[in-house]
Design a protein around this motif. Structure first.
Motif, mmCIF file in Angstrom:
data_model
loop_
_atom_site.group_PDB
_atom_site.id
_atom_site.type_symbol
_atom_site.label_atom_id
_atom_site.label_comp_id
_atom_site.label_asym_id
_atom_site.label_seq_id
_atom_site.Cartn_x
_atom_site.Cartn_y
_atom_site.Cartn_z
ATOM 1 N N GLU A 231 0.888 4.175 -2.846
ATOM 2 C CA GLU A 231 0.704 5.604 -2.544
ATOM 3 C C GLU A 231 1.816 6.451 -3.144
ATOM 4 O O GLU A 231 1.563 7.520 -3.683
ATOM 5 N N GLU A 232 3.056 5.940 -3.055
ATOM 6 C CA GLU A 232 4.185 6.700 -3.604
ATOM 7 C C GLU A 232 4.092 6.777 -5.124
ATOM 8 O O GLU A 232 4.408 7.799 -5.733
ATOM 9 N N THR A 233 3.648 5.687 -5.736
ATOM 10 C CA THR A 233 3.462 5.693 -7.192
ATOM 11 C C THR A 233 2.381 6.706 -7.572
ATOM 12 O O THR A 233 2.569 7.511 -8.500
ATOM 13 N N GLU B 117 1.427 9.296 -6.012
ATOM 14 C CA GLU B 117 1.879 10.670 -5.771
ATOM 15 C C GLU B 117 2.598 11.217 -7.017
ATOM 16 O O GLU B 117 2.317 12.327 -7.463
ATOM 17 N N HIS C 80 8.691 2.391 -7.943
ATOM 18 C CA HIS C 80 8.230 1.004 -7.721
ATOM 19 C C HIS C 80 7.787 0.279 -8.982
ATOM 20 O O HIS C 80 7.321 -0.848 -8.906
ATOM 21 N N LYS D 138 0.826 -1.223 0.000
ATOM 22 C CA LYS D 138 0.000 0.000 0.000
ATOM 23 C C LYS D 138 0.854 1.265 0.000
ATOM 24 O O LYS D 138 0.544 2.237 -0.694
ATOM 25 N N GLN D 139 1.927 1.207 0.780
ATOM 26 C CA GLN D 139 2.857 2.336 0.845
ATOM 27 C C GLN D 139 3.442 2.620 -0.550
ATOM 28 O O GLN D 139 3.498 3.764 -1.002
ATOM 29 N N HIS D 140 3.837 1.544 -1.231
ATOM 30 C CA HIS D 140 4.394 1.678 -2.576
ATOM 31 C C HIS D 140 3.379 2.292 -3.530
ATOM 32 O O HIS D 140 3.700 3.195 -4.299
ATOM 33 N N TYR E 98 2.053 -5.319 -10.718
ATOM 34 C CA TYR E 98 1.995 -4.083 -9.919
ATOM 35 C C TYR E 98 1.236 -2.956 -10.652
ATOM 36 O O TYR E 98 0.406 -2.267 -10.042
ATOM 37 N N ASP F 112 -3.914 -9.009 1.318
ATOM 38 C CA ASP F 112 -4.423 -7.791 1.929
ATOM 39 C C ASP F 112 -5.905 -7.687 1.593
ATOM 40 O O ASP F 112 -6.257 -7.427 0.441
#
Ligand code: HPA
Length: 271
Positions: free
Chosen positions: A6-8, A10, A50, A2-4, A93, A144
């Motif tokens: 979000e960064e993508t 952004e 990512h 999930k963190q990845h 991904y 998840d």
């Protein structure tokens, strides 16, 4: 993960990518459809946090966001293959990213070998179902629940509604399309004639090295899926000639105009 994601997101949002409704994954030689996208924003994969980096010649490697036939779309021009050495999690991904961006419907395309002897090189095939012959599944490992169910149903992986829309549009364009089961092998070598006979026996009509992982993740994410194969060659052993990647590219070149017309008219009618 999930963190990845979000960064993508952004980075993609910084580049101006909003909320596409339809996602497109464009296979070998079919990336030209991305050139038809209007008001496009292009983001090369290497700029995207990512994202794996595509290594195969002939696969461009960028996301193209914009408008196609009045719809908001995002296309992967060039995809990641398992045979390139990526994990299936990496291969799929971008599908997770599509979902997080708001994509509801996914059109997946590929070049495939014809296994059904009624097919000819140059045919287009609407995928009715698939067989995962990769002996690997992108959903393996911890699940998840926010992304999808542990045991997703695959009984109608390829939307009945989108398949009949595709067949209707093909008829309107007077394109003769086939329909059948796509079998995914890992590649990168083409099949042996014995493997092609096995694929026919287990119910396959076409064989390729992609698509199934992305479709599994799209269904896990509850997206509606349409799959279209371009039969770029007859699979090994059917014709008295060896298979070459250049034949695959030449055939997709020859049918890409029909392919583009078909996909565009499907997109125009998608609701
Ligand atoms: N086999 C596997 N993958 C392919 C083929 C084939 O014959 N043609 C295009 N991709």
């Amino acid at each position: 993960m999930k963190q990845h994601i979000e960064e993508t997101l952004e980075l993609l949002s910084k580049r101006g990518i909003k909320k596409p409704k339809i996602g497109l994954i464009l296979g070998s030689g079919l990336g030209v459809l991305a050139d038809e996208i209007q008001h496009s924003i292009k983001v090369p994969y290497q700029d995207i946090p990512h994202f794996p980096i595509s290594t195969v010649a002939g696969h461009a490697g960028q996301l193209v966001f914009g408008e196609l036939e009045g719809q908001s779309v995002i296309a992967m021009s060039g995809r990641f293959h398992y045979y390139e050495g990526y994990s299936l999690e990496a291969v799929t991904y971008p599908v997770r990213v599509f979902k997080a961006l708001g994509v509801e419907q996914l059109i997946v395309t590929n070049a495939a070998g014809g296994v059904n002897t009624d097919f000819n090189a140059g045919d287009l095939m609407i995928i009715s179902d698939h067989i995962n012959n990769m002996y690997q599944n992108p959903l393996m490992g911890a699940n998840d629940p926010e992304l999808g169910e542990r045991f997703p149903d695959m009984s109608s992986a390829y939307s009945e509604k989108l398949r009949s829309l595709a067949k209707n549009e093909a008829a309107k364009l007077q394109l003769n399309v086939q329909e059948g089961v796509y079998v995914a092998n890992t590649g990168p070598c083409y099949e042996t004639p014995a493997e092609v006979r096995m694929i026919r026996t287990i119910g396959g009509d076409a064989v390729g090295m992609s698509t199934v992982p992305e479709v599994i993740v799209a269904r896990h994410s509850n997206m509606e899926v349409l799959g279209i194969s371009c039969i770029s060659n007859m699979a090994a052993g059917i014709l008295p000639q060896p298979l070459t990647h250049s034949e695959v590219i030449e055939t997709t070149e020859a049918v890409k105009a029909d392919f583009m017309e078909l996909v565009k008219s499907i997109i125009r009618e998608m609701i």
